[in-house]
Design a protein around this motif. Structure first.
Motif, PDB file in Angstrom:
ATOM      1  N   ASN A 188       6.676  21.306 -37.610  1.00  0.00           N
ATOM      2  CA  ASN A 188       7.846  22.175 -37.438  1.00  0.00           C
ATOM      3  C   ASN A 188       8.012  23.225 -38.540  1.00  0.00           C
ATOM      4  N   SER A 189       7.005  23.368 -39.434  1.00  0.00           N
ATOM      5  CA  SER A 189       7.149  24.374 -40.502  1.00  0.00           C
ATOM      6  C   SER A 189       6.889  25.784 -39.971  1.00  0.00           C
ATOM      7  N   GLY A 190       6.138  25.894 -38.880  1.00  0.00           N
ATOM      8  CA  GLY A 190       5.904  27.208 -38.275  1.00  0.00           C
ATOM      9  C   GLY A 190       4.452  27.662 -38.292  1.00  0.00           C
ATOM     10  N   LYS A 191       3.518  26.736 -38.526  1.00  0.00           N
ATOM     11  CA  LYS A 191       2.091  27.093 -38.628  1.00  0.00           C
ATOM     12  C   LYS A 191       1.571  27.836 -37.399  1.00  0.00           C
ATOM     13  N   THR A 192       1.830  27.252 -36.223  1.00  0.00           N
ATOM     14  CA  THR A 192       1.295  27.856 -34.995  1.00  0.00           C
ATOM     15  C   THR A 192       1.945  29.215 -34.743  1.00  0.00           C
ATOM     16  N   THR A 193       3.213  29.329 -35.087  1.00  0.00           N
ATOM     17  CA  THR A 193       3.925  30.603 -34.918  1.00  0.00           C
ATOM     18  C   THR A 193       3.335  31.668 -35.851  1.00  0.00           C
ATOM     19  N   VAL A 194       2.992  31.262 -37.063  1.00  0.00           N
ATOM     20  CA  VAL A 194       2.352  32.175 -38.020  1.00  0.00           C
ATOM     21  C   VAL A 194       1.002  32.654 -37.486  1.00  0.00           C
ATOM     22  N   VAL A 195       0.168  31.707 -37.093  1.00  0.00           N
ATOM     23  CA  VAL A 195      -1.185  32.052 -36.621  1.00  0.00           C
ATOM     24  C   VAL A 195      -1.106  32.941 -35.377  1.00  0.00           C
ATOM     25  N   ASN A 196      -0.159  32.630 -34.517  1.00  0.00           N
ATOM     26  CA  ASN A 196       0.011  33.417 -33.284  1.00  0.00           C
ATOM     27  C   ASN A 196       0.302  34.882 -33.604  1.00  0.00           C
ATOM     28  N   LYS A 197       1.086  35.107 -34.667  1.00  0.00           N
ATOM     29  CA  LYS A 197       1.442  36.478 -35.068  1.00  0.00           C
ATOM     30  C   LYS A 197       0.240  37.250 -35.641  1.00  0.00           C
ATOM     31  N   PHE A 198      -0.752  36.513 -36.155  1.00  0.00           N
ATOM     32  CA  PHE A 198      -1.941  37.171 -36.706  1.00  0.00           C
ATOM     33  C   PHE A 198      -2.881  37.675 -35.616  1.00  0.00           C
ATOM     34  N   LYS A 199      -2.698  37.148 -34.414  1.00  0.00           N
ATOM     35  CA  LYS A 199      -3.589  37.543 -33.322  1.00  0.00           C
ATOM     36  C   LYS A 199      -3.154  38.880 -32.729  1.00  0.00           C
ATOM     37  N   ASN A 200      -4.076  39.531 -32.038  1.00  0.00           N
ATOM     38  CA  ASN A 200      -3.731  40.747 -31.307  1.00  0.00           C
ATOM     39  C   ASN A 200      -2.631  40.433 -30.305  1.00  0.00           C
ATOM     40  N   GLU A 201      -1.767  41.421 -30.076  1.00  0.00           N
ATOM     41  CA  GLU A 201      -0.624  41.198 -29.206  1.00  0.00           C
ATOM     42  C   GLU A 201      -1.031  40.598 -27.849  1.00  0.00           C
ATOM     43  N   GLU A 202      -2.153  41.108 -27.299  1.00  0.00           N
ATOM     44  CA  GLU A 202      -2.551  40.644 -25.960  1.00  0.00           C
ATOM     45  C   GLU A 202      -3.090  39.212 -25.951  1.00  0.00           C
ATOM     46  N   ASP A 203      -3.439  38.699 -27.131  1.00  0.00           N
ATOM     47  CA  ASP A 203      -3.968  37.327 -27.217  1.00  0.00           C
ATOM     48  C   ASP A 203      -2.890  36.289 -27.548  1.00  0.00           C
ATOM     49  N   ARG A 204      -1.665  36.770 -27.816  1.00  0.00           N
ATOM     50  CA  ARG A 204      -0.627  35.830 -28.262  1.00  0.00           C
ATOM     51  C   ARG A 204      -0.102  34.987 -27.109  1.00  0.00           C
ATOM     52  N   VAL A 205       0.332  33.783 -27.443  1.00  0.00           N
ATOM     53  CA  VAL A 205       0.969  32.936 -26.437  1.00  0.00           C
ATOM     54  C   VAL A 205       2.480  33.106 -26.554  1.00  0.00           C
ATOM     55  N   SER A 206       3.163  32.952 -25.429  1.00  0.00           N
ATOM     56  CA  SER A 206       4.602  33.246 -25.453  1.00  0.00           C
ATOM     57  C   SER A 206       5.450  32.016 -25.765  1.00  0.00           C
ATOM     58  N   ASP A 207       4.972  30.831 -25.378  1.00  0.00           N
ATOM     59  CA  ASP A 207       5.761  29.670 -25.815  1.00  0.00           C
ATOM     60  C   ASP A 207       4.891  28.698 -26.594  1.00  0.00           C
ATOM     61  N   ILE A 208       5.404  28.365 -27.762  1.00  0.00           N
ATOM     62  CA  ILE A 208       4.645  27.546 -28.705  1.00  0.00           C
ATOM     63  C   ILE A 208       5.200  26.139 -28.698  1.00  0.00           C
ATOM     64  N   VAL A 209       4.297  25.181 -28.533  1.00  0.00           N
ATOM     65  CA  VAL A 209       4.712  23.770 -28.522  1.00  0.00           C
ATOM     66  C   VAL A 209       4.081  23.073 -29.722  1.00  0.00           C
ATOM     67  N   PRO A 210       4.625  21.916 -30.128  1.00  0.00           N
ATOM     68  CA  PRO A 210       4.029  21.194 -31.256  1.00  0.00           C
ATOM     69  C   PRO A 210       2.529  20.956 -31.009  1.00  0.00           C
ATOM     70  N   THR A 211       1.753  21.194 -32.041  1.00  0.00           N
ATOM     71  CA  THR A 211       0.296  21.070 -31.937  1.00  0.00           C
ATOM     72  C   THR A 211      -0.089  19.594 -31.864  1.00  0.00           C
ATOM     73  N   VAL A 212      -1.003  19.288 -30.976  1.00  0.00           N
ATOM     74  CA  VAL A 212      -1.536  17.928 -30.879  1.00  0.00           C
ATOM     75  C   VAL A 212      -2.924  17.954 -31.515  1.00  0.00           C
ATOM     76  N   GLY A 213      -3.098  17.194 -32.585  1.00  0.00           N
ATOM     77  CA  GLY A 213      -4.392  17.199 -33.272  1.00  0.00           C
ATOM     78  C   GLY A 213      -4.566  18.496 -34.049  1.00  0.00           C
ATOM     79  N   PHE A 214      -5.280  19.435 -33.463  1.00  0.00           N
ATOM     80  CA  PHE A 214      -5.421  20.753 -34.069  1.00  0.00           C
ATOM     81  C   PHE A 214      -5.843  21.741 -33.003  1.00  0.00           C
ATOM     82  N   SER A 215      -5.825  23.005 -33.368  1.00  0.00           N
ATOM     83  CA  SER A 215      -6.218  24.039 -32.439  1.00  0.00           C
ATOM     84  C   SER A 215      -6.995  25.105 -33.216  1.00  0.00           C
ATOM     85  N   VAL A 216      -8.047  25.611 -32.610  1.00  0.00           N
ATOM     86  CA  VAL A 216      -8.881  26.610 -33.278  1.00  0.00           C
ATOM     87  C   VAL A 216      -8.517  27.989 -32.735  1.00  0.00           C
ATOM     88  N   GLU A 217      -8.150  28.894 -33.652  1.00  0.00           N
ATOM     89  CA  GLU A 217      -7.698  30.230 -33.255  1.00  0.00           C
ATOM     90  C   GLU A 217      -8.475  31.269 -34.030  1.00  0.00           C
TER      91      GLU A 217
END
Ligand code: GTP
Ligand code: MG
Length: 171
Positions: free
Chosen positions: A16-45
């Motif tokens: 809940n610190s905001g990791k996925t939200t941070v990483v999502n913002k680093f991506k190109n606008e067209e690659d971003r996801v619109s709803d972020i859920v708690p990460t299970v395990g990990f995700s490669v971006e």
């Protein structure tokens, strides 16, 4: 265009610190996801900054998955450590996890840069980055470059400054 250097960054911090939200913002606008859920395990971006092509290992911060973090220490060129600055109660838990990371054999002898995001700066309860830094004892990190940026991952405020510092350190 041009060929970019490939680097790996590990993105850690409590759930809940905001990791996925941070990483999502680093991506190109067209690659971003619109709803972020708690990460299970990990995700490669993947995202780019300047001459670097980043592969980010966005780890879950949930207690049951924190044991996974250490498996990625060996191959990372940098670490992004995200902190919820408004979660004052868990700052001691953040410090415990950070100390474990810093003492780990795959980290303690490496000069890899660590970028801290004092995230959720928009929250009324948020501590300043200076208070977070002193609460975590960051001044004791002598053998690695580190930097702390206040951020709001919802708007993107502070993120660019941070990633530019990291890019500078890695290249
Ligand atoms: P895990 O995957 O469970 O480890 O969590 P995480 O660190 O990836 O957090 P995530 O990005 O899923 O964000 C958790 C919640 O915090 C979401 O509801 C986000 O919208 C919210 N959030 C993220 N960054 C900010 C911020 O800067 N300010 C505010 N107010 N909320 C934020
Ligand atoms: Mg996540």
């Amino acid at each position: 265009g041009g060929r970019k250097r490939e680097v790996n960054v590990l993105v850690v911090g409590l759930n809940n610190s905001g990791k996925t939200t941070v990483v999502n913002k680093f991506k190109n606008e067209e690659d971003r996801v619109s709803d972020i859920v708690p990460t299970v395990g990990f995700s490669v971006e993947r995202f780019q900054n300047k001459n670097l092509s980043f592969t980010a290992f966005d780890m879950s911060g949930h207690g049951r998955y924190r044991d996974l973090w250490e498996h990625y220490y060996k191959d990372c060129h940098g670490i992004i450590f995200v902190i919820d600055s408004s979660d004052r109660l868990r700052l001691v838990v953040v410090k415990e996890e950070l100390d474990l990371l810093l003492q780990h054999p795959d980290i303690c002898n490496k000069k890899i840069p660590i970028l801290f995001f004092a995230n959720k700066m928009d929250n009324k309860e948020a501590l300043s980055s200076v208070k977070i830094a002193s609460g975590l004892g960051l001044d004791k990190i002598m053998d690695k470059p580190w930097h702390i940026s206040s951020s709001n991952a919802l708007t993107g405020e502070g993120l660019q400054e941070g990633v530019e510092w990291l890019t500078q350190q890695i290249r």
